[in-house]
Design a protein around this motif. Structure first.
Motif, PDB file in Angstrom:
ATOM      1  N   VAL A 102      24.790  60.818  48.999  1.00 37.97           N
ATOM      2  CA  VAL A 102      25.522  60.786  50.262  1.00 37.97           C
ATOM      3  C   VAL A 102      26.573  61.889  50.254  1.00 37.97           C
ATOM      4  N   ARG A 103      27.234  62.077  51.377  1.00 41.29           N
ATOM      5  CA  ARG A 103      28.307  63.066  51.473  1.00 41.29           C
ATOM      6  C   ARG A 103      29.644  62.392  51.194  1.00 41.29           C
ATOM      7  N   TYR A 104      30.636  63.178  50.819  1.00 41.24           N
ATOM      8  CA  TYR A 104      31.977  62.649  50.558  1.00 41.24           C
ATOM      9  C   TYR A 104      32.501  61.896  51.781  1.00 41.24           C
ATOM     10  N   GLU A 105      32.233  62.437  52.963  1.00 47.54           N
ATOM     11  CA  GLU A 105      32.700  61.832  54.214  1.00 47.54           C
ATOM     12  C   GLU A 105      32.123  60.445  54.450  1.00 47.54           C
ATOM     13  N   ASP A 106      30.992  60.127  53.775  1.00 51.99           N
ATOM     14  CA  ASP A 106      30.354  58.820  53.943  1.00 51.99           C
ATOM     15  C   ASP A 106      30.940  57.748  53.035  1.00 51.99           C
ATOM     16  N   LEU A 107      31.769  58.150  52.069  1.00 52.21           N
ATOM     17  CA  LEU A 107      32.314  57.193  51.109  1.00 52.21           C
ATOM     18  C   LEU A 107      33.469  56.402  51.706  1.00 52.21           C
ATOM     19  N   THR A 108      33.550  55.131  51.299  1.00 56.82           N
ATOM     20  CA  THR A 108      34.643  54.273  51.733  1.00 56.82           C
ATOM     21  C   THR A 108      35.512  53.919  50.525  1.00 56.82           C
ATOM     22  N   VAL A 109      36.630  53.325  50.798  1.00 53.45           N
ATOM     23  CA  VAL A 109      37.549  52.896  49.751  1.00 53.45           C
ATOM     24  C   VAL A 109      36.832  51.987  48.754  1.00 53.45           C
ATOM     25  N   ALA A 110      35.987  51.081  49.246  1.00 51.65           N
ATOM     26  CA  ALA A 110      35.277  50.145  48.365  1.00 51.65           C
ATOM     27  C   ALA A 110      34.379  50.867  47.363  1.00 51.65           C
ATOM     28  N   ASP A 111      33.931  52.075  47.706  1.00 51.03           N
ATOM     29  CA  ASP A 111      33.042  52.823  46.812  1.00 51.03           C
ATOM     30  C   ASP A 111      33.742  53.328  45.556  1.00 51.03           C
ATOM     31  N   VAL A 112      35.041  53.576  45.628  1.00 52.87           N
ATOM     32  CA  VAL A 112      35.732  54.196  44.497  1.00 52.87           C
ATOM     33  C   VAL A 112      36.942  53.414  43.984  1.00 52.87           C
ATOM     34  N   MET A 113      37.284  52.320  44.641  1.00 52.75           N
ATOM     35  CA  MET A 113      38.466  51.565  44.215  1.00 52.75           C
ATOM     36  C   MET A 113      38.236  50.911  42.859  1.00 52.75           C
ATOM     37  N   ALA A 114      39.326  50.563  42.202  1.00 48.20           N
ATOM     38  CA  ALA A 114      39.253  49.774  40.970  1.00 48.20           C
ATOM     39  C   ALA A 114      39.367  48.313  41.377  1.00 48.20           C
ATOM     40  N   PRO A 115      38.343  47.501  41.086  1.00 43.66           N
ATOM     41  CA  PRO A 115      38.412  46.089  41.476  1.00 43.66           C
ATOM     42  C   PRO A 115      39.518  45.365  40.704  1.00 43.66           C
ATOM     43  N   LEU A 116      40.042  44.316  41.308  1.00 43.67           N
ATOM     44  CA  LEU A 116      41.156  43.575  40.727  1.00 43.67           C
ATOM     45  C   LEU A 116      40.878  43.155  39.287  1.00 43.67           C
ATOM     46  N   ALA A 117      39.669  42.697  39.015  1.00 50.54           N
ATOM     47  CA  ALA A 117      39.324  42.203  37.670  1.00 50.54           C
ATOM     48  C   ALA A 117      39.381  43.305  36.607  1.00 50.54           C
ATOM     49  N   ALA A 118      39.315  44.582  37.013  1.00 48.67           N
ATOM     50  CA  ALA A 118      39.317  45.685  36.055  1.00 48.67           C
ATOM     51  C   ALA A 118      40.718  46.239  35.793  1.00 48.67           C
ATOM     52  N   LEU A 119      41.726  45.695  36.465  1.00 54.29           N
ATOM     53  CA  LEU A 119      43.074  46.247  36.382  1.00 54.29           C
ATOM     54  C   LEU A 119      43.890  45.600  35.269  1.00 54.29           C
ATOM     55  N   ASP A 120      44.782  46.387  34.680  1.00 55.76           N
ATOM     56  CA  ASP A 120      45.717  45.875  33.689  1.00 55.76           C
ATOM     57  C   ASP A 120      46.922  45.303  34.414  1.00 55.76           C
ATOM     58  N   ALA A 121      47.332  44.107  33.997  1.00 57.75           N
ATOM     59  CA  ALA A 121      48.482  43.461  34.614  1.00 57.75           C
ATOM     60  C   ALA A 121      49.413  42.942  33.534  1.00 57.75           C
ATOM     61  N   ILE A 122      50.665  42.807  33.901  1.00 56.57           N
ATOM     62  CA  ILE A 122      51.631  42.161  33.015  1.00 56.57           C
ATOM     63  C   ILE A 122      52.304  41.043  33.808  1.00 56.57           C
ATOM     64  N   GLY A 123      52.796  40.041  33.106  1.00 58.43           N
ATOM     65  CA  GLY A 123      53.443  38.918  33.755  1.00 58.43           C
ATOM     66  C   GLY A 123      54.895  39.214  34.101  1.00 58.43           C
ATOM     67  N   LEU A 124      55.337  38.722  35.236  1.00 57.26           N
ATOM     68  CA  LEU A 124      56.722  38.890  35.660  1.00 57.26           C
ATOM     69  C   LEU A 124      57.668  38.273  34.631  1.00 57.26           C
ATOM     70  N   GLU A 125      57.292  37.130  34.097  1.00 52.96           N
ATOM     71  CA  GLU A 125      58.124  36.465  33.092  1.00 52.96           C
ATOM     72  C   GLU A 125      58.291  37.352  31.859  1.00 52.96           C
ATOM     73  N   ASP A 126      57.184  37.945  31.377  1.00 51.43           N
ATOM     74  CA  ASP A 126      57.266  38.845  30.220  1.00 51.43           C
ATOM     75  C   ASP A 126      58.131  40.062  30.532  1.00 51.43           C
ATOM     76  N   LEU A 127      57.963  40.621  31.727  1.00 52.23           N
ATOM     77  CA  LEU A 127      58.747  41.790  32.123  1.00 52.23           C
ATOM     78  C   LEU A 127      60.235  41.453  32.178  1.00 52.23           C
ATOM     79  N   SER A 128      60.557  40.221  32.589  1.00 54.15           N
ATOM     80  CA  SER A 128      61.953  39.801  32.696  1.00 54.15           C
ATOM     81  C   SER A 128      62.661  39.784  31.345  1.00 54.15           C
ATOM     82  N   HIS A 129      61.886  39.717  30.263  1.00 53.01           N
ATOM     83  CA  HIS A 129      62.461  39.683  28.914  1.00 53.01           C
ATOM     84  C   HIS A 129      62.223  40.996  28.161  1.00 53.01           C
TER      85      HIS A 129
END
Length: 196
Positions: A102-129
């Motif tokens: 396909v062409r670049y113009e045909d791509l949507t955000v869903a085609d290249v986004m990082a899904p939530l399950a693949a993201l690194d997260a930290i807890g607010l409680e841990d960050l607070s300390h």
């Protein structure tokens, strides 16, 4: 009750728009509390985009809002994933173009986004300390430019994204760069890096 109208006047010559100022107070150092470098989404509105939007629209939204990360939201307020400026300019779009013919113009955000399950997260409680040095160490360990801060479920709400930590903002607040080696998001990215 006073119902008198307020005094009005015409703008004086040379009137400018007030510019946002960085918060004044104690400068951020590596020993500062970790929350000092978090953008708290209860105080700042999250920049969002729909998964079916074209990549060009994502780029324009980032420029317009002055951000390099957008939360991908299909049904408010739940998050499907993230898209960053690096996702728009990196190898991921080229891989999808090559695979799907396909062409670049045909791509949507869903085609290249990082899904939530693949993201690194930290807890607010841990960050607070934690301190900023620990935040920097975490950014380096995961090899990402952004960390998502999650507040655990409680008091009538489920787990929710509470904040974002951006490498760029941490660098700006510290006044020094952070040496970061980015890691691939997927096996396909690892394979394409090895093939290059």
């Amino acid at each position: 009750m006073n119902t008198q109208p307020l005094h009005t006047f015409h703008f004086p010559e040379g009137t400018c728009i007030a510019q946002a100022q960085p918060p004044t107070g104690v400068p951020v150092t590596l020993s500062s509390p970790g929350r000092a470098v978090m953008t708290d989404l209860t105080h700042a509105r999250a920049a969002t985009i729909a998964p079916d939007m074209p990549l060009a629209e994502a780029r324009q939204t980032m420029i317009h809002q002055g951000v390099r990360l957008l939360f991908v939201v299909g049904a408010m307020p739940c998050v499907d994933g993230l898209i960053t400026a690096n996702d728009l300019e990196g190898e991921r779009p080229m891989q999808v173009i090559s695979r799907r013919q396909v062409r670049y113009e045909d791509l949507t955000v869903a085609d290249v986004m990082a899904p939530l399950a693949a993201l690194d997260a930290i807890g607010l409680e841990d960050l607070s300390h934690a301190n900023v040095a620990q935040v920097v160490a975490t950014l380096k360990q995961v090899g990402r430019r952004h960390l998502i801060v999650v507040q655990k479920a409680g008091n009538g709400h489920g787990a929710r994204v509470r904040g974002v930590i951006s490498q760029t903002q941490v660098e700006r607040q510290l006044g020094q760069p952070i040496a970061l080696i980015e890691t691939a998001n997927s096996f396909a990215e690892i394979r394409s890096t090895l093939a290059a």
